[in-house]
Design a protein around this motif. Structure first.
Motif, PDB file in Angstrom:
ATOM      1  N   HIS A  62     -16.188  42.762 -21.263  1.00 46.52           N
ATOM      2  CA  HIS A  62     -17.298  43.330 -22.033  1.00 46.52           C
ATOM      3  C   HIS A  62     -18.460  42.327 -22.101  1.00 46.52           C
ATOM      4  O   HIS A  62     -19.630  42.692 -21.930  1.00 46.52           O
ATOM      5  CB  HIS A  62     -16.804  43.678 -23.438  1.00 46.52           C
ATOM      6  CG  HIS A  62     -17.874  44.156 -24.358  1.00 46.52           C
ATOM      7  ND1 HIS A  62     -18.493  45.382 -24.215  1.00 46.52           N
ATOM      8  CD2 HIS A  62     -18.475  43.551 -25.416  1.00 46.52           C
ATOM      9  CE1 HIS A  62     -19.410  45.506 -25.147  1.00 46.52           C
ATOM     10  NE2 HIS A  62     -19.425  44.417 -25.888  1.00 46.52           N
ATOM     11  N   ASP A 104     -20.212  42.024 -18.824  1.00 48.68           N
ATOM     12  CA  ASP A 104     -21.108  43.187 -18.695  1.00 48.68           C
ATOM     13  C   ASP A 104     -22.426  42.908 -19.429  1.00 48.68           C
ATOM     14  O   ASP A 104     -23.523  43.092 -18.877  1.00 48.68           O
ATOM     15  CB  ASP A 104     -20.387  44.415 -19.278  1.00 48.68           C
ATOM     16  CG  ASP A 104     -21.241  45.669 -19.256  1.00 48.68           C
ATOM     17  OD1 ASP A 104     -22.321  45.651 -18.632  1.00 48.68           O
ATOM     18  OD2 ASP A 104     -20.824  46.675 -19.882  1.00 48.68           O
ATOM     19  N   GLU A 105     -22.300  42.420 -20.655  1.00 51.87           N
ATOM     20  CA  GLU A 105     -23.501  42.113 -21.456  1.00 51.87           C
ATOM     21  C   GLU A 105     -24.357  41.047 -20.756  1.00 51.87           C
ATOM     22  O   GLU A 105     -25.576  41.158 -20.680  1.00 51.87           O
ATOM     23  CB  GLU A 105     -23.071  41.612 -22.838  1.00 51.87           C
ATOM     24  CG  GLU A 105     -24.140  41.714 -23.882  1.00 51.87           C
ATOM     25  CD  GLU A 105     -23.552  41.587 -25.282  1.00 51.87           C
ATOM     26  OE1 GLU A 105     -23.590  40.469 -25.804  1.00 51.87           O
ATOM     27  OE2 GLU A 105     -23.061  42.603 -25.804  1.00 51.87           O
ATOM     28  N   SER A 158     -26.095  42.526 -17.733  1.00 50.82           N
ATOM     29  CA  SER A 158     -27.092  43.543 -18.072  1.00 50.82           C
ATOM     30  C   SER A 158     -28.398  42.914 -18.562  1.00 50.82           C
ATOM     31  O   SER A 158     -29.414  43.591 -18.644  1.00 50.82           O
ATOM     32  CB  SER A 158     -26.572  44.459 -19.182  1.00 50.82           C
ATOM     33  OG  SER A 158     -25.324  44.936 -18.844  1.00 50.82           O
ATOM     34  N   GLN A 159     -28.313  41.643 -18.937  1.00 45.47           N
ATOM     35  CA  GLN A 159     -29.513  41.014 -19.515  1.00 45.47           C
ATOM     36  C   GLN A 159     -30.584  40.810 -18.462  1.00 45.47           C
ATOM     37  O   GLN A 159     -30.289  40.403 -17.363  1.00 45.47           O
ATOM     38  CB  GLN A 159     -29.153  39.658 -20.148  1.00 45.47           C
ATOM     39  CG  GLN A 159     -28.600  39.817 -21.540  1.00 45.47           C
ATOM     40  CD  GLN A 159     -27.985  38.516 -22.065  1.00 45.47           C
ATOM     41  OE1 GLN A 159     -28.095  37.493 -21.424  1.00 45.47           O
ATOM     42  NE2 GLN A 159     -27.356  38.580 -23.211  1.00 45.47           N
TER      43      GLN A 159
END
Ligand SMILES: Cc1cc2nc3c(=O)[nH]c(=O)nc-3n(C[C@H](O)[C@H](O)[C@H](O)COP(=O)(O)OP(=O)(O)OC[C@H]3O[C@@H](n4cnc5c(N)ncnc54)[C@H](O)[C@@H]3O)c2cc1C
Length: 300
Positions: A292, A295-296, A299-300
């Motif tokens: 998770h 992913d974060e 995505s930034q």
């Protein structure tokens, strides 16, 4: 084997397979590598009784289900050992036994191994009386006599835990003083069914071919028992990354509660990281959090 991916997972035990499943299900091109068969320590567990949702399952069966689930989400699982990781710009490069792999984020899930006593009978009776985990195997020794080897916090905590299940616990330690916290020592000394055997070492684990029957001590005496719990330390499989990410003095990778290491884009999960409790369920949970957070990060 592919040469690049979004998320590279190193180690395919419960932590790595959970991370690979979550990462690939979130749509990332995910490659998970293991130097051995996927499953990690699961492959050494006869029956697991404390994994939520299944009363009792063999380690090999659970490993297979975890691998199939991760593959079903399109994670690519390959056999390869990672020797080193380096960073060039925003890209991580893993040097493996099969060449270099580029990744945008890395999840370290290389697990750990228990330090062995290295005495005769230890390997023969592992899983048949010899154990390295009281939470895992203690309930199989309910009402029986067991020997606990070690003098640190884990040995005394687990001797106390076992004293609630077993008829008698012999606590064997090579020194007269224990390293464990004073409060733990007091608690253990108060228990009627824990007998302290110091300063002694176990020199042999004896059995009848099927199960443990006794241990031999350094003075030649024997303690009859059905189980031997060895708590002489746990060693993280972090050699390949010790100069890459911050580790504690014992080599466990330091993370925060979101599995972030000191290096942005690198996460660690499961037994290889500093943590209070090392189990299948906690490793899976770590893997999910690491994926998770990867992913974060991406995505930034
Ligand atoms: C005998 C035994 C019984 C247990 N019983 C239970 C139980 O009943 N219940 C329970 O919850 N827990 C139990 N445990 C503990 C549980 O198995 C572990 O906590 C769990 O497997 C940790 O998962 P992990 O993914 O972090 O690491 P691991 O399972 O150790 O997996 C790590 C993987 O990484 C791979 N690897 C290491 N270095 C590299 C590298 N450089 N490159 C590529 N791959 C690498 C290894 O080959 C391994 O497959 C038991 C453990 C043992 C040994």
């Amino acid at each position: 084997m592919k040469e690049s991916c979004d998320i590279l997972v190193i180690g395919c035990g419960p932590a790595g397979l959970s991370a690979a499943g979550y990462a690939s299900r979130a749509g990332y091109d995910t490659l998970a590598l293991d130097a051995a068969a996927p499953g990690g320590q699961l492959m050494f567990i006869d029956q697991i009784e404390n994994y939520p949702g299944s009363e009792s399952v063999s380690g090999a069966e659970l490993a297979q289900k975890m691998e199939e689930q991760a593959s079903g989400f399109n994670a690519q699982i390959e056999y390869s050992e990672v020797h080193e990781i380096k960073k060039e710009g925003d890209t991580f490069i893993a040097i493996t036994s099969d060449g270099e792999i580029k990744a945008r984020a890395v999840i370290l899930a290389m697990g750990a191994r228990h330090r062995k006593l290295e005495v005769e009978g230890e390997d023969t009776y592992e899983g048949r009386g010899v154990s390295y985990c009281a939470t895992c195997d203690g309930p199989f020794f309910r009402g029986k006599d067991v020997v606990v080897v070690g003098g640190g916090d884990t040995a005394l905590t687990d001797a106390y835990y076992l004293s609630r299940l077993c008829s008698k616990v012999y606590l064997v330690h090579r020194r007269t003083q224990f390293r464990a916290q004073k409060a733990l020592q007091d608690r253990v000394l108060e228990k009627d069914n824990i007998e302290i055997v110091t300063p002694h070492t176990v020199t042999r684990i004896n059995g009848d071919g099927n199960a443990v029957t006794s241990v031999t001590l350094d003075d030649g005496s024997q303690i009859p028992c059905q189980g031997v719990f060895i708590f002489t330390g746990i060693v993280p499989n972090s050699d390949s990354v010790r100069s890459f990410v911050a580790c504690d003095p014992n080599g466990f990778i330091i993370t925060d509660d979101r599995m972030r290491t000191n290096l942005s884009g690198v996460f660690a999960a499961g037994d290889v990281r500093t943590t209070a409790f090392r189990q299948v369920v906690t490793a899976c949970s770590d893997g999910a959090v690491a994926a998770h957070m990867a992913d974060e990060y991406l995505s930034q």
